[in-house]
Write a protein that holds these residues in place. Structure first.
Motif, PDB file in Angstrom:
ATOM      1  N   LEU A 401       0.825  -1.202   0.000  1.00  0.00           N
ATOM      2  CA  LEU A 401       0.000   0.000   0.000  1.00  0.00           C
ATOM      3  C   LEU A 401       0.861   1.255   0.000  1.00  0.00           C
ATOM      4  N   GLU A 402       1.874   1.277   0.850  1.00  0.00           N
ATOM      5  CA  GLU A 402       2.749   2.442   0.929  1.00  0.00           C
ATOM      6  C   GLU A 402       3.461   2.670  -0.399  1.00  0.00           C
ATOM      7  N   GLU A 403       3.926   1.598  -1.025  1.00  0.00           N
ATOM      8  CA  GLU A 403       4.602   1.715  -2.319  1.00  0.00           C
ATOM      9  C   GLU A 403       3.651   2.253  -3.386  1.00  0.00           C
ATOM     10  N   ILE A 404       2.398   1.792  -3.367  1.00  0.00           N
ATOM     11  CA  ILE A 404       1.415   2.256  -4.346  1.00  0.00           C
ATOM     12  C   ILE A 404       1.145   3.746  -4.166  1.00  0.00           C
ATOM     13  N   MET A 405       0.986   4.191  -2.910  1.00  0.00           N
ATOM     14  CA  MET A 405       0.710   5.608  -2.663  1.00  0.00           C
ATOM     15  C   MET A 405       1.914   6.478  -3.033  1.00  0.00           C
ATOM     16  N   GLN A 406       3.104   5.976  -2.818  1.00  0.00           N
ATOM     17  CA  GLN A 406       4.292   6.705  -3.272  1.00  0.00           C
ATOM     18  C   GLN A 406       4.273   6.827  -4.793  1.00  0.00           C
ATOM     19  N   GLY A 407       3.846   5.738  -5.463  1.00  0.00           N
ATOM     20  CA  GLY A 407       3.746   5.771  -6.920  1.00  0.00           C
ATOM     21  C   GLY A 407       2.698   6.746  -7.411  1.00  0.00           C
ATOM     22  N   VAL A 408       1.549   6.802  -6.723  1.00  0.00           N
ATOM     23  CA  VAL A 408       0.501   7.745  -7.094  1.00  0.00           C
ATOM     24  C   VAL A 408       1.026   9.177  -6.979  1.00  0.00           C
ATOM     25  N   HIS A 409       1.686   9.481  -5.866  1.00  0.00           N
ATOM     26  CA  HIS A 409       2.238  10.820  -5.671  1.00  0.00           C
ATOM     27  C   HIS A 409       3.269  11.142  -6.749  1.00  0.00           C
ATOM     28  N   HIS A 410       4.121  10.190  -7.050  1.00  0.00           N
ATOM     29  CA  HIS A 410       5.155  10.402  -8.069  1.00  0.00           C
ATOM     30  C   HIS A 410       4.532  10.692  -9.429  1.00  0.00           C
ATOM     31  N   ARG A 411       3.495   9.930  -9.802  1.00  0.00           N
ATOM     32  CA  ARG A 411       2.842  10.152 -11.099  1.00  0.00           C
ATOM     33  C   ARG A 411       2.234  11.553 -11.163  1.00  0.00           C
ATOM     34  N   CYS A 412       1.605  11.972 -10.080  1.00  0.00           N
ATOM     35  CA  CYS A 412       0.992  13.304 -10.054  1.00  0.00           C
ATOM     36  C   CYS A 412       2.048  14.393 -10.213  1.00  0.00           C
ATOM     37  N   VAL A 413       3.140  14.260  -9.485  1.00  0.00           N
ATOM     38  CA  VAL A 413       4.199  15.278  -9.514  1.00  0.00           C
ATOM     39  C   VAL A 413       4.853  15.333 -10.888  1.00  0.00           C
ATOM     40  N   ARG A 421       3.033  22.660 -14.789  1.00  0.00           N
ATOM     41  CA  ARG A 421       2.224  23.040 -13.637  1.00  0.00           C
ATOM     42  C   ARG A 421       2.851  22.452 -12.371  1.00  0.00           C
ATOM     43  N   PRO A 422       4.095  22.801 -12.075  1.00  0.00           N
ATOM     44  CA  PRO A 422       4.782  22.193 -10.928  1.00  0.00           C
ATOM     45  C   PRO A 422       4.022  22.394  -9.619  1.00  0.00           C
ATOM     46  N   GLY A 423       3.890  21.306  -8.881  1.00  0.00           N
ATOM     47  CA  GLY A 423       3.205  21.352  -7.599  1.00  0.00           C
ATOM     48  C   GLY A 423       1.691  21.273  -7.671  1.00  0.00           C
ATOM     49  N   ASP A 424       1.123  21.305  -8.869  1.00  0.00           N
ATOM     50  CA  ASP A 424      -0.328  21.265  -9.037  1.00  0.00           C
ATOM     51  C   ASP A 424      -0.781  19.807  -9.105  1.00  0.00           C
ATOM     52  N   LEU A 425      -1.113  19.239  -7.947  1.00  0.00           N
ATOM     53  CA  LEU A 425      -1.460  17.821  -7.885  1.00  0.00           C
ATOM     54  C   LEU A 425      -2.822  17.532  -8.501  1.00  0.00           C
ATOM     55  N   VAL A 426      -3.698  18.516  -8.573  1.00  0.00           N
ATOM     56  CA  VAL A 426      -4.992  18.322  -9.233  1.00  0.00           C
ATOM     57  C   VAL A 426      -4.778  18.072 -10.722  1.00  0.00           C
ATOM     58  N   THR A 427      -4.015  18.948 -11.356  1.00  0.00           N
ATOM     59  CA  THR A 427      -3.710  18.759 -12.780  1.00  0.00           C
ATOM     60  C   THR A 427      -2.939  17.468 -12.995  1.00  0.00           C
ATOM     61  N   GLY A 428      -1.956  17.214 -12.146  1.00  0.00           N
ATOM     62  CA  GLY A 428      -1.153  15.998 -12.285  1.00  0.00           C
ATOM     63  C   GLY A 428      -1.989  14.742 -12.181  1.00  0.00           C
ATOM     64  N   ALA A 429      -2.903  14.704 -11.215  1.00  0.00           N
ATOM     65  CA  ALA A 429      -3.745  13.520 -11.018  1.00  0.00           C
ATOM     66  C   ALA A 429      -4.700  13.327 -12.193  1.00  0.00           C
ATOM     67  N   ASN A 430      -5.361  14.413 -12.595  1.00  0.00           N
ATOM     68  CA  ASN A 430      -6.354  14.290 -13.661  1.00  0.00           C
ATOM     69  C   ASN A 430      -5.727  13.906 -14.996  1.00  0.00           C
TER      70      ASN A 430
END
Length: 447
Positions: A401-413, A421-430
Motif C-alpha cells: 500500500l505504501e509503495e502504491i501511494m508513493q507511486g501515485v504521488h510520483h505520477r501526479c508530480v 504546472r509544478p506542484g499542481d497535484l490536481v492537474t497531475g492527477a487528472n
C-alpha cells in the motif's frame, strides 16, 4: 478556465445528464485540467475518447423491497453505474445513504475511473449503492435489505466483470450479508466478486485501514517533497468513520496530534489528542454519536453542535466525511488560521471555490482521486490474493500500500511538471489518470 475545444463536450454532458450537479462538478474539474493533454494529443477528442469516457458503459437502477422487524414493507432504489472497463473489471464501492441518487453514483463512478488508473493496477471504474439508511436499523433489518439488494445485483457482477466494495454506510457487516446472499444465489464461492470481506473468508489484511493509512502515506510524501514531516503537526480530521479513524491512527503513530473529529451532529475538540480506542468504541461498537465522546472523555474536551470543524486551528486539514463539506468560507478560515496542507480523504469534499482559494493562497492541496486511492488499491490487492488462493501478512500488504501511494504521488508530480504546472497535484492527477485510460481506449477501438 475551460478550453474552447472541451466546452461543447461539457455542455453536452450537462445537457444529457440534467439535474445531476455532483456529476457536472466532477466532469468540469477534470475538463479544466486535461486541456493541455488534449492540445498535445488532439486525437483524444477527434476519436471521441473524451465523449465516451463521460458516458457510462452501463447504468443500472432497480427496486429493493424489504421488511422491517415489525413486518412493514419498505421499498428503496438500488444503483450500479459501470462506468469504464478499459483497464479492467469495474471496481468501486457501494454507498448506503439517504442522499444517494443516480447523480451521486455517477459522480463517484466518474472519479473512480481516474483514481483507479492512478494506482497503476488493472481495474476499471464503477460505483453503486442505495438510498437505504442503515442508521438506526437492527442487524436483522440490515441483513434483509442487503439480501434483497444482492438478489438483483448478483446478476450484474463477477470477479472478471464488476467487483463492488464498501463505502459510506457499507462496512464489514453489510459486505458479509451481501456476499452470503451472492454465494447462496450462485452456488459458487467466488471470493473475488466483492472486496472488504472478513479475514476468515477471503478478506485482506490492511483493507480496513487502507484508505486512512493511504491518505497519510500520501500526505507524508507531500511533506517530504517540501523537506518537512508529520512529527508535531496539529491536524483536524472531519468525519469519524473508517477513513477518519485510521487516518487518525496512522497520524498518531507518525507523531502528529489529531485535535478534532466530527459526525453529522457536530464536532469534538480534544487538545490532548483524540482517544482513538474510545472513538472506535462509540462509533463502531455502540454506533453512537460524537457527543458521547465529549461526555465520556470529560475534562477540557468540548462538543460543538453549531459552526464548522474547519474553525479549529490546524497545520493540516483532512476532510474525510462527504462531498462538498469544505466550502470557500471554510477554506478562507483555514488560510487565516495558517493551515499549510489540505488533502481529501473523502470523494470531492472540497467545493471548486474552496480549492481555488486554497491553491491561490499557496496551501498545498491533494485531490481525493489521488490522496484516498489507498482503499481501492488494497481492494485490488485483495482481488489478487483471492485469485492466487493466498493470504498476505499485514506488514507485507501495508508495505505494498505504501509503495502504491508513493507511486501515485510520483505520477501526479511528474505529470504536473511535464505540463508546466509544478506542484499542481490536481492537474497531475487528472491528466495522469486520463492519459492511461484514454490511451487504452484508443488501443481497444470504438467500443
Amino acid at each position: 478556465m475551460l478550453d474552447d475545444h472541451l466546452r461543447p463536450v461539457l455542455d453536452d454532458v450537462i445537457a444529457r445528464n440534467r439535474h445531476e450537479p455532483e456529476f457536472h462538478q466532477a466532469a468540469r474539474e477534470v475538463f479544466e485540467s486535461i486541456a493541455p493533454a488534449i492540445k498535445r494529443r488532439p486525437e483524444y477528442l477527434d476519436a471521441g475518447v473524451v465523449q465516451r469516457m463521460c458516458e457510462p458503459e452501463r447504468q443500472l437502477i432497480f427496486r429493493v423491497p424489504w421488511t422491517d422487524d415489525g413486518g412493514r414493507v419498505h421499498v428503496n432504489r438500488g444503483f450500479r453505474v459501470e462506468f469504464n472497463s478499459a483497464l479492467g473489471p469495474y471496481k468501486g464501492g457501494l454507498r448506503f445513504h439517504p442522499s444517494v441518487y443516480l447523480g451521486i453514483v455517477k459522480f463517484l463512478g466518474f472519479e473512480q475511473i481516474f483514481k483507479n488508473a492512478l494506482t497503476g493496477l488493472p481495474i476499471g471504474g464503477g460505483k453503486g449503492g442505495s438510498d437505504f439508511d442503515p442508521k438506526g436499523r437492527s442487524d436483522a433489518e440490515v441483513m434483509r435489505f442487503c439480501q434483497s439488494f444482492m438478489t438483483e445485483l448478483a446478476r450484474h457482477i463477477g470477479e472478471y466483470t464488476d467487483v463492488p466494495a464498501g463505502d459510506i454506510g457499507v462496512g464489514g457487516r453489510e459486505i458479509g450479508y451481501m456476499f452470503g446472499q451472492y454465494k447462496r444465489i450462485t452456488n459458487r464461492y467466488e471470493a473475488g466478486v466483492i472486496t472488504g470481506k472478513g479475514l476468515t473468508w477471503g478478506g485482506s489484511h490492511a483493507r480496513t485501514e487502507a484508505t486512512g493509512y493511504g491518505l497519510i502515506f500520501f500526505v507524508r510524501e507531500m511533506l517530504r517533497a517540501a523537506g518537512q514531516d508529520l512529527d508535531g503537526r496539529r491536524v483536524v480530521v472531519s468525519g469519524s468513520g473508517n477513513v477518519a479513524q485510521y487516518a487518525t491512527e496512522k497520524l498518531q503513530a507518525l507523531g502528529a496530534t489529531v485535535v478534532a473529529v466530527s459526525d453529522s451532529s457536530g464536532y469534538v475538540v480534544d487538545e490532548a489528542g483524540i482517544d482513538l480506542p474510545l472513538l472506535q468504541e462509540i462509533k463502531e461498537v455502540r454506533r453512537g454519536r460524537i457527543s458521547e465522546y465529549a461526555e465520556e472523555r470529560g475534562g477540557s474536551v468540548r462538543f460543538v453542535s453549531e459552526g464548522s470543524i474547519w474553525d479549529v486551528p490546524c497545520d493540516i486539514a483532512l476532510p474525510c466525511a462527504t462531498q462538498n463539506e469544505l466550502d470557500a468560507v471554510a477554506a478562507r478560515r483555514l488560510i487565516t488560521n495558517g493551515t499549510m496542507l489540505v488533502a481529501e480523504g473523502a470523494n470531492m469534499p472540497c467545493t471548486p471555490e474552496a480549492v481555488d482559494a486554497l491553491t491561490e493562497a499557496g496551501v498545498a492541496f491533494a485531490p481525493g482521486k489521488a490522496a484516498n486511492a489507498g482503499g481501492v488499491a488494497t481492494s485490488a490487492l485483495e482481488m489478487q490474493q483471492n485469485a492466487e488462493r493466498d493470504s498476505w501478512s499485514f506488514g507485507y500488504t501495508e508495505q505494498r500500500l505504501e509503495e502504491i501511494m508513493q507511486g501515485v504521488h510520483h505520477r501526479c508530480v511528474v505529470t504536473a511538471d511535464d505540463y508546466d504546472r509544478p506542484g499542481d497535484l490536481v492537474t497531475g492527477a487528472n491528466i495522469s489518470g486520463f492519459i492511461r485510460v484514454a490511451d487504452t481506449m484508443l488501443d481497444l477501438g470504438v467500443i
